[in-house]
Design a protein around this motif. Structure first.
Motif, PDB file in Angstrom:
ATOM      1  N   ALA A 218       9.240  -8.540  14.810  1.00  0.00           N
ATOM      2  CA  ALA A 218       8.361  -9.617  14.361  1.00  0.00           C
ATOM      3  C   ALA A 218       7.901  -9.416  12.924  1.00  0.00           C
ATOM      4  O   ALA A 218       7.903 -10.347  12.123  1.00  0.00           O
ATOM      5  CB  ALA A 218       7.157  -9.735  15.282  1.00  0.00           C
ATOM      6  N   GLN A 219       7.470  -8.200  12.585  1.00  0.00           N
ATOM      7  CA  GLN A 219       7.025  -7.910  11.233  1.00  0.00           C
ATOM      8  C   GLN A 219       6.804  -6.413  11.081  1.00  0.00           C
ATOM      9  O   GLN A 219       6.774  -5.678  12.054  1.00  0.00           O
ATOM     10  CB  GLN A 219       5.743  -8.663  10.875  1.00  0.00           C
ATOM     11  CG  GLN A 219       4.536  -8.240  11.679  1.00  0.00           C
ATOM     12  CD  GLN A 219       3.339  -9.150  11.438  1.00  0.00           C
ATOM     13  OE1 GLN A 219       3.478 -10.300  11.055  1.00  0.00           O
ATOM     14  NE2 GLN A 219       2.160  -8.638  11.683  1.00  0.00           N
ATOM     15  N   ILE A 220       6.638  -5.984   9.841  1.00  0.00           N
ATOM     16  CA  ILE A 220       6.278  -4.609   9.496  1.00  0.00           C
ATOM     17  C   ILE A 220       4.869  -4.680   8.944  1.00  0.00           C
ATOM     18  O   ILE A 220       4.552  -5.581   8.157  1.00  0.00           O
ATOM     19  CB  ILE A 220       7.234  -4.042   8.432  1.00  0.00           C
ATOM     20  CG1 ILE A 220       8.660  -3.979   8.983  1.00  0.00           C
ATOM     21  CG2 ILE A 220       6.770  -2.677   7.946  1.00  0.00           C
ATOM     22  CD1 ILE A 220       9.712  -3.751   7.932  1.00  0.00           C
ATOM     23  N   SER A 221       4.001  -3.755   9.317  1.00  0.00           N
ATOM     24  CA  SER A 221       2.630  -3.755   8.808  1.00  0.00           C
ATOM     25  C   SER A 221       2.407  -2.542   7.912  1.00  0.00           C
ATOM     26  O   SER A 221       2.783  -1.431   8.260  1.00  0.00           O
ATOM     27  CB  SER A 221       1.623  -3.714   9.966  1.00  0.00           C
ATOM     28  OG  SER A 221       1.720  -4.885  10.739  1.00  0.00           O
ATOM     29  N   LEU A 222       1.804  -2.787   6.759  1.00  0.00           N
ATOM     30  CA  LEU A 222       1.443  -1.723   5.822  1.00  0.00           C
ATOM     31  C   LEU A 222      -0.068  -1.694   5.686  1.00  0.00           C
ATOM     32  O   LEU A 222      -0.692  -2.744   5.511  1.00  0.00           O
ATOM     33  CB  LEU A 222       2.046  -1.991   4.438  1.00  0.00           C
ATOM     34  CG  LEU A 222       3.548  -1.935   4.275  1.00  0.00           C
ATOM     35  CD1 LEU A 222       3.931  -2.261   2.828  1.00  0.00           C
ATOM     36  CD2 LEU A 222       4.083  -0.564   4.657  1.00  0.00           C
ATOM     37  N   GLY A 223      -0.658  -0.522   5.728  1.00  0.00           N
ATOM     38  CA  GLY A 223      -2.083  -0.380   5.480  1.00  0.00           C
ATOM     39  C   GLY A 223      -2.360  -0.457   3.995  1.00  0.00           C
ATOM     40  O   GLY A 223      -1.662   0.168   3.196  1.00  0.00           O
ATOM     41  N   VAL A 224      -3.361  -1.235   3.623  1.00  0.00           N
ATOM     42  CA  VAL A 224      -3.710  -1.426   2.216  1.00  0.00           C
ATOM     43  C   VAL A 224      -5.223  -1.521   2.067  1.00  0.00           C
ATOM     44  O   VAL A 224      -5.921  -1.892   3.006  1.00  0.00           O
ATOM     45  CB  VAL A 224      -3.053  -2.703   1.630  1.00  0.00           C
ATOM     46  CG1 VAL A 224      -1.534  -2.613   1.700  1.00  0.00           C
ATOM     47  CG2 VAL A 224      -3.527  -3.954   2.347  1.00  0.00           C
ATOM     48  N   ALA A 225      -5.715  -1.196   0.884  1.00  0.00           N
ATOM     49  CA  ALA A 225      -7.143  -1.367   0.603  1.00  0.00           C
ATOM     50  C   ALA A 225      -7.425  -2.774   0.089  1.00  0.00           C
ATOM     51  O   ALA A 225      -8.485  -3.331   0.346  1.00  0.00           O
ATOM     52  CB  ALA A 225      -7.603  -0.334  -0.423  1.00  0.00           C
ATOM     53  N   ASP A 226      -6.473  -3.367  -0.618  1.00  0.00           N
ATOM     54  CA  ASP A 226      -6.640  -4.687  -1.222  1.00  0.00           C
ATOM     55  C   ASP A 226      -5.432  -5.548  -0.850  1.00  0.00           C
ATOM     56  O   ASP A 226      -4.383  -5.471  -1.486  1.00  0.00           O
ATOM     57  CB  ASP A 226      -6.772  -4.540  -2.736  1.00  0.00           C
ATOM     58  CG  ASP A 226      -7.073  -5.836  -3.457  1.00  0.00           C
ATOM     59  OD1 ASP A 226      -6.682  -6.915  -2.963  1.00  0.00           O
ATOM     60  OD2 ASP A 226      -7.697  -5.772  -4.534  1.00  0.00           O
ATOM     61  N   ALA A 227      -5.589  -6.360   0.196  1.00  0.00           N
ATOM     62  CA  ALA A 227      -4.465  -7.155   0.707  1.00  0.00           C
ATOM     63  C   ALA A 227      -3.973  -8.172  -0.310  1.00  0.00           C
ATOM     64  O   ALA A 227      -2.767  -8.417  -0.414  1.00  0.00           O
ATOM     65  CB  ALA A 227      -4.856  -7.849   2.009  1.00  0.00           C
ATOM     66  N   GLN A 228      -4.868  -8.763  -1.074  1.00  0.00           N
ATOM     67  CA  GLN A 228      -4.473  -9.755  -2.081  1.00  0.00           C
ATOM     68  C   GLN A 228      -3.590  -9.105  -3.147  1.00  0.00           C
ATOM     69  O   GLN A 228      -2.519  -9.609  -3.471  1.00  0.00           O
ATOM     70  CB  GLN A 228      -5.708 -10.379  -2.725  1.00  0.00           C
ATOM     71  CG  GLN A 228      -5.398 -11.494  -3.713  1.00  0.00           C
ATOM     72  CD  GLN A 228      -4.911 -12.759  -3.041  1.00  0.00           C
ATOM     73  OE1 GLN A 228      -5.351 -13.106  -1.945  1.00  0.00           O
ATOM     74  NE2 GLN A 228      -3.994 -13.451  -3.674  1.00  0.00           N
ATOM     75  N   ARG A 229      -4.044  -7.976  -3.681  1.00  0.00           N
ATOM     76  CA  ARG A 229      -3.277  -7.271  -4.719  1.00  0.00           C
ATOM     77  C   ARG A 229      -1.922  -6.825  -4.169  1.00  0.00           C
ATOM     78  O   ARG A 229      -0.880  -7.025  -4.806  1.00  0.00           O
ATOM     79  CB  ARG A 229      -4.067  -6.074  -5.233  1.00  0.00           C
ATOM     80  CG  ARG A 229      -3.316  -5.246  -6.259  1.00  0.00           C
ATOM     81  CD  ARG A 229      -4.130  -4.091  -6.791  1.00  0.00           C
ATOM     82  NE  ARG A 229      -4.495  -3.182  -5.696  1.00  0.00           N
ATOM     83  CZ  ARG A 229      -5.444  -2.267  -5.780  1.00  0.00           C
ATOM     84  NH1 ARG A 229      -6.145  -2.128  -6.884  1.00  0.00           N
ATOM     85  NH2 ARG A 229      -5.699  -1.468  -4.768  1.00  0.00           N
ATOM     86  N   ALA A 230      -1.919  -6.235  -2.986  1.00  0.00           N
ATOM     87  CA  ALA A 230      -0.667  -5.773  -2.389  1.00  0.00           C
ATOM     88  C   ALA A 230       0.257  -6.947  -2.091  1.00  0.00           C
ATOM     89  O   ALA A 230       1.467  -6.879  -2.333  1.00  0.00           O
ATOM     90  CB  ALA A 230      -0.953  -4.987  -1.116  1.00  0.00           C
ATOM     91  N   GLY A 231      -0.307  -8.023  -1.577  1.00  0.00           N
ATOM     92  CA  GLY A 231       0.505  -9.202  -1.272  1.00  0.00           C
ATOM     93  C   GLY A 231       1.160  -9.788  -2.503  1.00  0.00           C
ATOM     94  O   GLY A 231       2.342 -10.155  -2.485  1.00  0.00           O
ATOM     95  N   GLU A 232       0.406  -9.858  -3.584  1.00  0.00           N
ATOM     96  CA  GLU A 232       0.974 -10.386  -4.823  1.00  0.00           C
ATOM     97  C   GLU A 232       2.080  -9.477  -5.344  1.00  0.00           C
ATOM     98  O   GLU A 232       3.105  -9.958  -5.833  1.00  0.00           O
ATOM     99  CB  GLU A 232      -0.133 -10.579  -5.855  1.00  0.00           C
ATOM    100  CG  GLU A 232      -1.043 -11.744  -5.487  1.00  0.00           C
ATOM    101  CD  GLU A 232      -2.253 -11.887  -6.399  1.00  0.00           C
ATOM    102  OE1 GLU A 232      -2.333 -11.166  -7.418  1.00  0.00           O
ATOM    103  OE2 GLU A 232      -3.113 -12.723  -6.082  1.00  0.00           O
TER     104      GLU A 232
END
Length: 120
Positions: A2-16
């Motif tokens: 379905a998907q891979i999940s990555l842990g991040v502190a800032d989802a917006q920055r990581a997503g961009e």
């Protein structure tokens, strides 16, 4: 898958970062106010979506799982492009000695410290 999940502190920055790195798009929110950030291939594209989950734990220095990207063409140019987007080079002590016919690779970290490889 379905998907891979990555842990991040800032989802917006990581997503961009991951949208620009992969040429993917943000999955539309499921409801108003949904701040879950998932990047996925554009319509008609292929690949497993990546969910960016906010986490307070730091990225491990030597993770047991990571993403592998393939450079389409020049490995050095692709690494330079990704670094220009915010990735950082990782001093990886476990590079195997080069063997004939094997593709070279470089270890990078995304904007959140998650390690990934780029193969030439």
């Amino acid at each position: 898958m379905a998907q891979i999940s990555l842990g991040v502190a800032d989802a917006q920055r990581a997503g961009e970062f991951w949208m620009r790195a992969l040429g993917w798009v943000r999955r539309p929110p499921r409801w108003d106010g949904d701040d879950w950030f998932v990047v996925e291939p554009p319509p008609g594209g292929r690949g497993t979506p990546i969910a960016l989950d906010v986490s307070e734990s730091p990225a491990p220095e030597f993770p047991r799982i990571h993403l592998d990207l393939t450079a389409d063409g020049d490995l050095a140019a692709e690494v330079a492009r990704l670094v220009g987007l915010g990735a950082q080079r990782v001093d990886w002590p476990f590079y195997p000695p080069p063997t004939p016919g094997e593709k070279p690779f470089v270890v990078l970290a995304d904007t959140e410290g998650n390690r990934f490889c780029v193969e030439g």
